[in-house]
Scaffold this motif. Sequence first.
Motif, PDB file in Angstrom:
ATOM      1  N   ALA A  16     -54.069 -15.052 -17.634  1.00 50.60           N
ATOM      2  CA  ALA A  16     -53.621 -13.921 -18.420  1.00 50.60           C
ATOM      3  C   ALA A  16     -51.802 -13.791 -18.440  1.00 50.60           C
ATOM      4  O   ALA A  16     -51.305 -13.144 -19.577  1.00 50.60           O
ATOM      5  CB  ALA A  16     -54.126 -12.452 -17.871  1.00 50.60           C
ATOM      6  N   ASP A  17     -51.011 -14.124 -17.404  1.00 49.75           N
ATOM      7  CA  ASP A  17     -49.867 -13.893 -17.276  1.00 49.75           C
ATOM      8  C   ASP A  17     -48.990 -15.184 -18.000  1.00 49.75           C
ATOM      9  O   ASP A  17     -47.832 -15.135 -17.951  1.00 49.75           O
ATOM     10  CB  ASP A  17     -49.314 -13.394 -16.072  1.00 49.75           C
ATOM     11  CG  ASP A  17     -49.650 -14.655 -14.943  1.00 49.75           C
ATOM     12  OD1 ASP A  17     -50.574 -15.460 -15.327  1.00 49.75           O
ATOM     13  OD2 ASP A  17     -49.255 -14.843 -13.841  1.00 49.75           O
ATOM     14  N   ALA A  18     -49.667 -16.190 -18.528  1.00 50.72           N
ATOM     15  CA  ALA A  18     -48.966 -17.037 -19.194  1.00 50.72           C
ATOM     16  C   ALA A  18     -48.795 -17.168 -20.454  1.00 50.72           C
ATOM     17  O   ALA A  18     -49.758 -16.928 -21.250  1.00 50.72           O
ATOM     18  CB  ALA A  18     -49.670 -18.620 -18.763  1.00 50.72           C
ATOM     19  N   SER A  22     -47.512 -24.491 -22.854  1.00 52.64           N
ATOM     20  CA  SER A  22     -47.233 -25.390 -21.632  1.00 52.64           C
ATOM     21  C   SER A  22     -47.668 -24.725 -20.500  1.00 52.64           C
ATOM     22  O   SER A  22     -48.293 -25.502 -19.479  1.00 52.64           O
ATOM     23  CB  SER A  22     -45.957 -26.006 -21.584  1.00 52.64           C
ATOM     24  OG  SER A  22     -45.113 -24.780 -21.605  1.00 52.64           O
ATOM     25  N   HIS A  23     -47.218 -23.484 -20.259  1.00 49.96           N
ATOM     26  CA  HIS A  23     -47.490 -22.700 -18.972  1.00 49.96           C
ATOM     27  C   HIS A  23     -49.159 -22.623 -18.831  1.00 49.96           C
ATOM     28  O   HIS A  23     -49.689 -23.053 -17.642  1.00 49.96           O
ATOM     29  CB  HIS A  23     -46.838 -21.530 -19.082  1.00 49.96           C
ATOM     30  CG  HIS A  23     -46.925 -20.617 -17.799  1.00 49.96           C
ATOM     31  ND1 HIS A  23     -46.584 -19.374 -17.386  1.00 49.96           N
ATOM     32  CD2 HIS A  23     -47.103 -21.048 -16.300  1.00 49.96           C
ATOM     33  CE1 HIS A  23     -46.710 -19.013 -16.308  1.00 49.96           C
ATOM     34  NE2 HIS A  23     -46.990 -20.017 -15.701  1.00 49.96           N
ATOM     35  N   GLN A  24     -49.733 -22.176 -19.894  1.00 54.86           N
ATOM     36  CA  GLN A  24     -51.141 -22.165 -19.772  1.00 54.86           C
ATOM     37  C   GLN A  24     -51.985 -23.365 -19.303  1.00 54.86           C
ATOM     38  O   GLN A  24     -52.760 -23.475 -18.479  1.00 54.86           O
ATOM     39  CB  GLN A  24     -51.746 -21.732 -21.079  1.00 54.86           C
ATOM     40  CG  GLN A  24     -51.450 -20.322 -21.238  1.00 54.86           C
ATOM     41  CD  GLN A  24     -51.678 -19.805 -23.076  1.00 54.86           C
ATOM     42  OE1 GLN A  24     -52.123 -20.730 -23.673  1.00 54.86           O
ATOM     43  NE2 GLN A  24     -51.255 -18.524 -23.449  1.00 54.86           N
ATOM     44  N   LEU A  25     -51.399 -24.585 -20.076  1.00 52.97           N
ATOM     45  CA  LEU A  25     -52.222 -25.630 -19.714  1.00 52.97           C
ATOM     46  C   LEU A  25     -51.883 -26.424 -18.425  1.00 52.97           C
ATOM     47  O   LEU A  25     -52.475 -26.993 -17.684  1.00 52.97           O
ATOM     48  CB  LEU A  25     -51.849 -26.713 -20.896  1.00 52.97           C
ATOM     49  CG  LEU A  25     -52.545 -26.593 -22.160  1.00 52.97           C
ATOM     50  CD1 LEU A  25     -52.012 -27.256 -23.160  1.00 52.97           C
ATOM     51  CD2 LEU A  25     -54.062 -26.636 -22.084  1.00 52.97           C
TER      52      LEU A  25
END
Length: 565
Positions: A16-18, A22-25
């Motif tokens: 949720a906080d990404a 790239s941050h999510q992955l």
Amino acid sequence: MKTSAFHLATQREVPADAEIVSHQLMLRTGMIRKLTSGIYTWTPLGLKVLRKVEQVVREEMDRSGSLEMLMPSVQPAELWQESGRWDDFGPLLLKMADRAGREFAFGPTHEEVITEFARAEIRSYKQLPICFYQIQTKFRDEIRPRFGVMRAREFLMKDGYSFHMDEACLGRFYQVMFDTYTRIFERLGLEFKAVEADSGAIGGAVSHEFHVLADSGEDQIAHVPGSRYAANVERAEAVAEGEANAPQENLQLVDTPDARTIADLVKQFDVPIEKTIKTLVVEASRSSGQALVALLLRGDHELNAVKAEKHPDVASPLRMATEEEIRDAIGAGPGSLGPFRLPIPCIADRQVALMSDFAAGANSDGQHYFGLNWGRDVALPRTADLRNVVAGDPAPDGSGALELLRGIEVGHIFQLGRKYSEAMNAVVMDENGRAVHPAMGCYGIGVSRIVAAAIEQNHDDNGIIWPEPMAPFDIMILPLNGHKSHRVRELAEKFYGELRAAGREVLLEDRNLRAGVMFADAELIGLPHQLVIGDRGLDKGVVEYRRRGGESREIAIDDAVGILT
Ligand code: ATP
Ligand code: MG
Ligand code: MG
Ligand code: MG
């Protein structure tokens, strides 16, 4: 490596906080884990990628002749007080005290430490030029850490520092670094752009950034497609700030560039004048009646012309103008001008790019920039105009219409000049036994940021698509129903052994996952090559080869290892 023995911790849900992909992955593949704001653990999977990037950087730095070293992260306050940055660096600097109350900083960059090292180690011109570098953890207390390792507080940087007897040598080495950076980002398989940049808190005048192009990039780049013109818009803002502070009412275009008028102008901008130039290069455009003027440092015509041609700061290719062209451009009759050699003072460590910087500040009427003017206006690129540009605006250097791009700053090179060697009194003896302050350059690469930037540029809905040079493994072997089918399992093991023996890095999926889960994981992690082995294929004598993000085809069992090695 077999997945059963590796730490793979993938997750389906988008954290949720990404905010950016790239941050999510990186979280979903389990490459990184957050410890606290802006501070991350690199898991075994993530670290493999980080090390690959590091290694390419190291190999190219070594190739440039730079020497790897390792400096401490914890730095005494006195060094930063000597350079003046204990206060100047502001709240980005993480400060701490030891048990005796002595103050320290956790290094956000290492100009002070390397200058301290150099003033103790380097005594003679015979030791120069030299460039040291390290790959090391930095800490900057960013006001808004975000996007995971993209803007972290603790991050991995390659920082290099070079020392030279004079600016000409610094200029040459700067070009070597520019080329080294170009090779690094090419080798990593990234789409990137080198742009003119602001020097910020590091200091110096000439600087370039390398940006990985991606829509999520925090920086805006103005460039002209097909031309060499490219600048970070941030730079224009910095120049504009300087402009606002400059005592503009005192400034004027100079009609006759004698030593005094230039010296006066330069003084107003607090630019050191140290040397005498011997060569003046002019590129004249007959059609516009404009001339681009560049001051070069040393007397040898040919050498300087070559250098000017290659100099990345000159927007249009600069060459030695013919004598006739110079006369034409300046409207002088034959014989009235010597063959373009004028003994006038020069801005020693600022070179060509400074002309446009200080030109921008020198302007009071919005029409012209400061330049040398022999009876005709000399127009230089109007950097400050970038502040409000929109795509399609004409180019500042006259080379075409501007295009705006977003970029992620992954590298930054600077010609520092003598800022630190003077402030910290580092001296070297020259050939005549005189003590001189060496000229310095510094060269940063955001090693950990590159990993995130690469993902921004290389992904699809299913996950990461690693550029081959930074993939954590080369090949993933995916056996279907491996726990039930003996021959599938056996072939998977055979490929695993043979590919590894051939020097490939292989990840064998042996966790007996359902096919859907197995494929989803493989896509998410994004290794470049996948080999899918199943009973149905084996009946036909084939396995399936999949290029992540690309083709998928059946290949004969016997061909598989050959194709992948
Ligand atoms: P930015 O403009 O993104 O704040 P910077 O200009 O402050 O970066 P430099 O001082 O030029 O950074 O440092 C060299 C390189 O270190 C940068 O080009 C960037 O790739 C990397 N870097 C800087 N700050 C960070 C950070 N907070 N997290 C990760 N990498 C960083
Ligand atoms: Mg910064
Ligand atoms: Mg920056
Ligand atoms: Mg920078």
